[in-house]
Write a protein that holds these residues in place. Structure first.
Motif, PDB file in Angstrom:
ATOM      1  N   TYR A 132       0.865  -1.179   0.000  1.00 43.88           N
ATOM      2  CA  TYR A 132       0.000   0.000   0.000  1.00 43.88           C
ATOM      3  C   TYR A 132       0.906   1.236   0.000  1.00 43.88           C
ATOM      4  CZ  TYR A 132      -3.352  -3.567   1.316  1.00 43.88           C
ATOM      5  OH  TYR A 132      -4.131  -4.707   1.326  1.00 43.88           O
ATOM      6  N   SER A 133       1.413   1.516  -1.167  1.00 47.72           N
ATOM      7  CA  SER A 133       2.425   2.578  -1.304  1.00 47.72           C
ATOM      8  C   SER A 133       1.859   3.910  -1.771  1.00 47.72           C
ATOM      9  CB  SER A 133       3.525   2.117  -2.274  1.00 47.72           C
ATOM     10  OG  SER A 133       2.963   1.792  -3.547  1.00 47.72           O
ATOM     11  N   GLU A 134       0.587   3.963  -2.106  1.00 53.83           N
ATOM     12  CA  GLU A 134      -0.012   5.209  -2.571  1.00 53.83           C
ATOM     13  C   GLU A 134       0.109   6.304  -1.506  1.00 53.83           C
ATOM     14  OE1 GLU A 134      -1.330   2.272  -2.655  1.00 53.83           O
ATOM     15  OE2 GLU A 134      -2.204   1.814  -4.612  1.00 53.83           O
ATOM     16  N   SER A 135       0.096   7.544  -1.959  1.00 48.86           N
ATOM     17  CA  SER A 135       0.357   8.685  -1.075  1.00 48.86           C
ATOM     18  C   SER A 135      -0.657   8.800   0.056  1.00 48.86           C
ATOM     19  CB  SER A 135       0.374   9.986  -1.895  1.00 48.86           C
ATOM     20  OG  SER A 135      -0.887  10.191  -2.533  1.00 48.86           O
ATOM     21  N   ARG A 136      -1.916   8.422  -0.220  1.00 50.85           N
ATOM     22  CA  ARG A 136      -2.946   8.591   0.813  1.00 50.85           C
ATOM     23  C   ARG A 136      -2.653   7.759   2.056  1.00 50.85           C
ATOM     24  NH1 ARG A 136      -5.054   5.615  -3.303  1.00 50.85           N
ATOM     25  NH2 ARG A 136      -5.972   3.556  -2.865  1.00 50.85           N
ATOM     26  N   TYR A 137      -1.895   6.689   1.906  1.00 48.91           N
ATOM     27  CA  TYR A 137      -1.580   5.850   3.062  1.00 48.91           C
ATOM     28  C   TYR A 137      -0.439   6.425   3.902  1.00 48.91           C
ATOM     29  CZ  TYR A 137      -4.413   2.486   0.523  1.00 48.91           C
ATOM     30  OH  TYR A 137      -5.448   1.882  -0.142  1.00 48.91           O
ATOM     31  N   HIS A 138       0.152   7.518   3.391  1.00 51.72           N
ATOM     32  CA  HIS A 138       1.272   8.137   4.112  1.00 51.72           C
ATOM     33  C   HIS A 138       0.963   9.581   4.522  1.00 51.72           C
ATOM     34  CE1 HIS A 138       3.694   4.694   2.871  1.00 51.72           C
ATOM     35  NE2 HIS A 138       3.210   4.870   1.648  1.00 51.72           N
ATOM     36  N   ILE A 139      -0.100  10.137   3.982  1.00 47.84           N
ATOM     37  CA  ILE A 139      -0.455  11.526   4.300  1.00 47.84           C
ATOM     38  C   ILE A 139      -0.928  11.641   5.745  1.00 47.84           C
ATOM     39  CG2 ILE A 139      -2.131  13.373   3.846  1.00 47.84           C
ATOM     40  CD1 ILE A 139      -2.097  12.607   0.923  1.00 47.84           C
ATOM     41  N   VAL A 140      -0.413  12.670   6.430  1.00 47.89           N
ATOM     42  CA  VAL A 140      -0.887  13.015   7.767  1.00 47.89           C
ATOM     43  C   VAL A 140      -1.278  14.490   7.735  1.00 47.89           C
ATOM     44  CG1 VAL A 140      -0.322  13.210  10.206  1.00 47.89           C
ATOM     45  CG2 VAL A 140       0.627  11.316   8.856  1.00 47.89           C
ATOM     46  N   PHE A 141      -2.568  14.759   7.905  1.00 52.28           N
ATOM     47  CA  PHE A 141      -3.077  16.128   7.784  1.00 52.28           C
ATOM     48  C   PHE A 141      -2.811  16.943   9.050  1.00 52.28           C
ATOM     49  CE2 PHE A 141      -5.975  13.733   4.898  1.00 52.28           C
ATOM     50  CZ  PHE A 141      -5.660  14.397   3.727  1.00 52.28           C
ATOM     51  N   THR A 142      -2.751  18.266   8.860  1.00 52.37           N
ATOM     52  CA  THR A 142      -2.647  19.175   9.994  1.00 52.37           C
ATOM     53  C   THR A 142      -4.041  19.423  10.561  1.00 52.37           C
ATOM     54  OG1 THR A 142      -2.942  21.165   8.636  1.00 52.37           O
ATOM     55  CG2 THR A 142      -0.680  20.297   8.884  1.00 52.37           C
ATOM     56  N   THR A 143      -4.086  20.036  11.712  1.00 49.99           N
ATOM     57  CA  THR A 143      -5.371  20.306  12.355  1.00 49.99           C
ATOM     58  C   THR A 143      -6.221  21.246  11.503  1.00 49.99           C
ATOM     59  OG1 THR A 143      -4.403  19.991  14.547  1.00 49.99           O
ATOM     60  CG2 THR A 143      -6.461  21.239  14.425  1.00 49.99           C
TER      61      THR A 143
END
Length: 358
Positions: free
Chosen positions: A252-263
């Motif tokens: 699961y290398s797609e970017s969405r699996y690594h994105i961490v959003f800010t508040t």
């Protein structure tokens, strides 16, 4: 007639003791039958002597000379019958009382002194419990390193099983050959009872963190569980047996699996209708959570409740998973994958829920 008379006399003056005591109701029945039998004998004897008396009176005129003999014999028979009856009833009563006394004695609880009780405990079922596989091995270290685990699996030992307690998508991605797969949530839901009680249970997770928690849980259930210290990741790097991949990110290398959003980013997306899926432990969620967020901790949800839990989302929802720790942030990825499979859109993760309400 003379023989009967002799038998009755002998039974009165030379009684024999019976050593086999029958139940009282049986004795009473026999006593009643004996009394009836003697009464019938006496009746027939009286009738017989009546005929004899009439015979002598009509034929020989010997009434006066036979009268005394008839009266004497009749009296002896009657007295013998009465004595026999009284004696038998008295004997029955004594035997009945003795029978009651013996019954009372044998029905009393057996008194056991401390020494006897100790011996019984040492040799009874409790001893079997003390000798159970778990009790004999409960002091064995709860963890094992890759080197020692390699020696175990390369040996000819048959006293162990290997348990993979990870999530379904992890196991499908890669696993130890012929390992037993039961999710941790299902173990907590009662499936730990499927595990053998007479073998070591070597637990595999991804990094060792969940494995430690699983092993501690199983030891509470008196199972000889031991977790692999570095988990599947360390074992794979060590060169141990493995089928498939071990790293979640490799598949699961797609970017969405690594994105961490800010508040701030999360607030803006929530304003646009994006849902927040809180994957933290149920206890943490109950203690505090972002308003309107939904608690879906996949790792803590038994398999028979998964679909119901995932069904809380409206069809085709866009969502962000919320987490705040190493394990539940991995769960945030797992939950994202599982919900994607059910037609929802996973955008990424948010790992600072305590900032959201500020």
């Amino acid at each position: 007639m003379g023989i009967i008379f002799i038998i009755i006399i002998l039974s009165c003056f030379f009684p024999q003791i019976s050593f086999a005591v029958m139940p009282p109701d049986f004795i009473f029945n026999i006593g009643a039958q004996v009394a009836q039998f003697l009464s019938i004998i006496t009746l027939f004897t009286s009738i017989a002597f009546g005929f004899v008396y009439q015979f002598f009176k009509s034929r020989f005129g010997l009434l006066e000379r036979r009268k005394l003999l008839v009266v004497g014999i009749t009296s002896v028979l009657l007295i013998s019958g009465i004595v026999t009856y009284v004696y038998s009833m008295d004997k029955q009563q004594k035997e009945y009382e003795r029978w009651l006394e013996e019954s009372r004695i044998h029905s009393q609880p057996i008194q056991v002194n401390d020494k006897q009780e100790k011996e019984a405990v040492e040799t009874g079922p409790i001893q079997e419990i003390e000798d159970s596989f778990y009790n004999l091995n409960k002091d064995v270290a709860i963890s094992i390193n890759d080197s020692d685990f390699m020696q175990v699996v390369m040996s000819n030992r048959v006293d162990y099983v290997i348990l993979d307690a990870r999530e379904d998508i992890e196991y499908t991605n890669g696993h130890y050959p012929d390992s037993l797969h039961i999710r941790f949530a299902d173990l907590r839901n009662g499936q730990w009872q499927k595990l053998p009680k007479d073998k070591y249970i070597y637990v595999i997770c991804w990094s060792g963190i969940r494995g430690k928690e699983v092993a501690e849980f199983l030891r509470e259930k008196e199972l000889a569980a031991i977790y692999l210290e570095g988990g599947a990741l360390s074992w794979f790097d060590y060169g141990g047996k493995w089928i498939g991949n071990v790293k979640f990110a490799d598949k699961y290398s797609e970017s969405r699996y690594h994105i961490v959003f800010t508040t701030e980013e999360v607030r803006n997306m929530v304003a646009q209708g994006v849902l927040l899926i809180d994957t933290r432990e149920p206890e943490k969620f109950k203690a505090s959570h972002i308003s309107n967020s939904i608690n879906i901790p996949t790792m803590y949800t038994p398999s028979d409740e998964i679909e119901k839990t995932f069904g809380q989302l409206p069809s085709g929802s866009k969502f962000i998973t919320v987490c705040d720790g190493y394990v539940n942030c991995f769960d945030a990825k797992v939950t994202g994958v599982e919900l994607e499979r059910r037609g929802h859109e996973f955008l990424g993760r948010y790992n600072k829920p305590w900032e959201y309400a500020k």
